[in-house]
Design a protein around this motif. Structure first.
Motif, PDB file in Angstrom:
ATOM      1  N   THR A 190       0.976  -1.330  -0.196  1.00 16.63           N
ATOM      2  CA  THR A 190      -0.076  -0.194  -0.327  1.00 16.63           C
ATOM      3  C   THR A 190       1.055   1.543   0.093  1.00 16.63           C
ATOM      4  N   PRO A 191       0.853   2.117  -0.631  1.00 16.29           N
ATOM      5  CA  PRO A 191       1.071   3.971  -0.604  1.00 16.29           C
ATOM      6  C   PRO A 191       1.538   3.767   0.720  1.00 16.29           C
ATOM      7  N   ILE A 192       2.439   4.800   1.475  1.00 15.09           N
ATOM      8  CA  ILE A 192       2.221   5.502   2.114  1.00 15.09           C
ATOM      9  C   ILE A 192       2.851   6.896   2.527  1.00 15.09           C
ATOM     10  N   LEU A 193       2.404   7.783   2.724  1.00 12.90           N
ATOM     11  CA  LEU A 193       3.211   9.118   3.097  1.00 12.90           C
ATOM     12  C   LEU A 193       2.755   9.434   4.258  1.00 12.90           C
ATOM     13  N   ILE A 194       4.385  10.255   4.582  1.00 13.38           N
ATOM     14  CA  ILE A 194       4.909  10.110   5.678  1.00 13.38           C
ATOM     15  C   ILE A 194       4.944  11.953   5.478  1.00 13.38           C
ATOM     16  N   TRP A 195       3.955  12.367   5.688  1.00 17.31           N
ATOM     17  CA  TRP A 195       4.081  13.758   6.424  1.00 17.31           C
ATOM     18  C   TRP A 195       4.633  14.148   8.162  1.00 17.31           C
ATOM     19  N   THR A 196       5.199  15.887   7.428  1.00 19.21           N
ATOM     20  CA  THR A 196       6.215  15.530   8.413  1.00 19.21           C
ATOM     21  C   THR A 196       6.491  17.717   8.766  1.00 19.21           C
ATOM     22  N   ALA A 197       7.172  18.324   9.852  1.00 16.87           N
ATOM     23  CA  ALA A 197       7.187  19.804   9.918  1.00 16.87           C
ATOM     24  C   ALA A 197       9.079  19.710   9.882  1.00 16.87           C
ATOM     25  N   SER A 198       9.306  18.279  10.200  1.00 14.27           N
ATOM     26  CA  SER A 198      10.739  18.121  10.028  1.00 14.27           C
ATOM     27  C   SER A 198      11.265  18.581   9.373  1.00 14.27           C
ATOM     28  N   ASP A 199      12.342  18.381   8.885  1.00 15.33           N
ATOM     29  CA  ASP A 199      13.171  18.534   7.553  1.00 15.33           C
ATOM     30  C   ASP A 199      13.409  16.727   6.776  1.00 15.33           C
ATOM     31  N   LEU A 200      12.852  17.375   5.353  1.00 20.11           N
ATOM     32  CA  LEU A 200      12.797  15.966   4.623  1.00 20.11           C
ATOM     33  C   LEU A 200      14.317  15.796   4.289  1.00 20.11           C
ATOM     34  N   THR A 201      15.185  16.638   4.413  1.00 20.94           N
ATOM     35  CA  THR A 201      16.859  15.560   3.983  1.00 20.94           C
ATOM     36  C   THR A 201      17.170  15.020   4.517  1.00 20.94           C
ATOM     37  N   LEU A 202      16.980  14.866   6.414  1.00 21.12           N
ATOM     38  CA  LEU A 202      17.234  13.962   7.203  1.00 21.12           C
ATOM     39  C   LEU A 202      16.625  12.705   7.327  1.00 21.12           C
ATOM     40  N   LEU A 203      15.266  13.205   6.460  1.00 24.54           N
ATOM     41  CA  LEU A 203      14.573  11.333   6.773  1.00 24.54           C
ATOM     42  C   LEU A 203      14.752  10.796   5.280  1.00 24.54           C
ATOM     43  N   ALA A 204      14.654  11.125   3.615  1.00 30.53           N
ATOM     44  CA  ALA A 204      14.945  10.183   2.762  1.00 30.53           C
ATOM     45  C   ALA A 204      15.744   9.718   3.261  1.00 30.53           C
ATOM     46  N   PRO A 205      17.242   9.354   3.152  1.00 33.57           N
ATOM     47  CA  PRO A 205      17.417   8.911   3.739  1.00 33.57           C
ATOM     48  C   PRO A 205      17.068   6.943   4.415  1.00 33.57           C
ATOM     49  N   GLN A 206      16.073   7.730   5.603  1.00 30.14           N
ATOM     50  CA  GLN A 206      15.619   6.332   6.257  1.00 30.14           C
ATOM     51  C   GLN A 206      14.183   5.537   5.249  1.00 30.14           C
ATOM     52  N   ALA A 230       6.493  14.031   2.652  1.00 32.11           N
ATOM     53  CA  ALA A 230       6.306  15.405   2.275  1.00 32.11           C
ATOM     54  C   ALA A 230       6.265  16.658   3.432  1.00 32.11           C
ATOM     55  N   ALA A 231       6.780  17.260   3.257  1.00 31.05           N
ATOM     56  CA  ALA A 231       6.512  18.754   4.463  1.00 31.05           C
ATOM     57  C   ALA A 231       5.248  19.201   4.383  1.00 31.05           C
ATOM     58  N   LYS A 232       4.491  19.449   5.755  1.00 32.50           N
ATOM     59  CA  LYS A 232       3.387  19.502   6.404  1.00 32.50           C
ATOM     60  C   LYS A 232       3.056  21.950   5.880  1.00 32.50           C
ATOM     61  N   PRO A 233       2.434  22.086   5.280  1.00 32.50           N
ATOM     62  CA  PRO A 233       1.002  21.908   5.545  1.00 32.50           C
ATOM     63  C   PRO A 233       0.716  21.008   4.092  1.00 32.50           C
ATOM     64  N   LEU A 234      -0.017  20.275   4.080  1.00 33.21           N
ATOM     65  CA  LEU A 234      -0.514  19.518   2.569  1.00 33.21           C
ATOM     66  C   LEU A 234      -0.944  20.576   2.171  1.00 33.21           C
ATOM     67  N   ALA A 235      -0.835  19.798   0.862  1.00 32.21           N
ATOM     68  CA  ALA A 235      -2.019  21.228  -0.511  1.00 32.21           C
ATOM     69  C   ALA A 235      -3.030  20.940  -0.371  1.00 32.21           C
ATOM     70  N   TYR A 236      -4.111  20.791  -0.465  1.00 36.59           N
ATOM     71  CA  TYR A 236      -5.376  19.904  -1.385  1.00 36.59           C
ATOM     72  C   TYR A 236      -5.692  19.496  -2.217  1.00 36.59           C
ATOM     73  N   ARG A 237      -4.779  19.932  -2.926  1.00 38.50           N
ATOM     74  CA  ARG A 237      -5.062  19.234  -4.442  1.00 38.50           C
ATOM     75  C   ARG A 237      -4.144  18.283  -4.677  1.00 38.50           C
ATOM     76  N   PRO A 238      -2.873  18.653  -4.455  1.00 33.87           N
ATOM     77  CA  PRO A 238      -2.197  17.324  -4.525  1.00 33.87           C
ATOM     78  C   PRO A 238      -1.583  16.515  -3.561  1.00 33.87           C
ATOM     79  N   PHE A 239      -2.449  16.394  -2.450  1.00 33.54           N
ATOM     80  CA  PHE A 239      -2.637  15.539  -1.635  1.00 33.54           C
ATOM     81  C   PHE A 239      -3.854  14.454  -2.677  1.00 33.54           C
ATOM     82  N   LEU A 240      -4.453  14.736  -2.593  1.00 31.47           N
ATOM     83  CA  LEU A 240      -5.822  14.025  -3.096  1.00 31.47           C
ATOM     84  C   LEU A 240      -4.825  13.628  -4.668  1.00 31.47           C
TER      85      LEU A 240
END
Length: 173
Positions: free
Chosen positions: A119-135, A145-155
């Protein structure tokens, strides 16, 4: 823990307006686009995990405006339980939750080979995405994805990701 849908209202215009309000003006929040998503062939069913009431409410408004249903949970432990119990079209996880992080839940989904192994998983966060990407680079079908999520791109993400999963699921049955 019972994983019953906590939102399932279909095509409520007030909720579309709520989503547009929370999404802002220039970030793709367009209440009319919810009709495009709501007219899709099948309604989507998502798992959403976030310890913030405001963030869960925002995603609930987005999903309801598209006519989709979701199970909304507060922490990573409940998310892992629900992901192991029932198949979802997509999963949205906040990274910094109590009990388990979003990445830990995603790793468990992939390791257990349960109903959401692909199943596709989206992990969203206010943290720095460059630190999470390697994980997450070795975890298939996990996006950040960075917070806040935009309406249309999220859907759009949810609908296109779920469509790929459904096509693959139908081929294997």
């Amino acid at each position: 823990m019972h994983c019953a849908p906590t939102i399932s209202v279909r095509n409520d215009a007030r909720l579309a307006m709520t989503a547009a309000f929370h999404g802002g003006g220039d970030n793709g929040s367009d209440p009319d686009s919810s009709a495009r998503h709501a007219r899709s062939d099948e309604s989507l069913h998502l798992l959403v995990a976030d310890d913030s009431n405001a963030d869960r409410a925002l995603l609930a408004a987005y999903l309801q405006s598209a006519g989709w249903s979701a199970v909304m949970v507060y922490n990573g432990k409940d998310a892992a339980f629900c992901a192991g119990s029932e198949r979802y079209d997509a999963i949205v996880l906040e990274q910094n939750m109590p009990a388990m992080t979003g990445i830990e839940v995603a790793m468990q989904c992939r390791r257990q080979q349960g109903p959401n192994a692909n199943t596709p998983i989206l992990i969203w966060t206010a943290s720095d995405l460059t630190l999470l990407a390697p994980q997450v680079e070795d975890l298939p079908r996990v996006d950040l994805a960075a917070k806040p999520l935009a309406y249309r791109p999220f859907l759009d993400w949810a609908q296109s990701s779920a469509a790929q999963t459904r096509r693959a699921f139908r081929r294997t049955r």
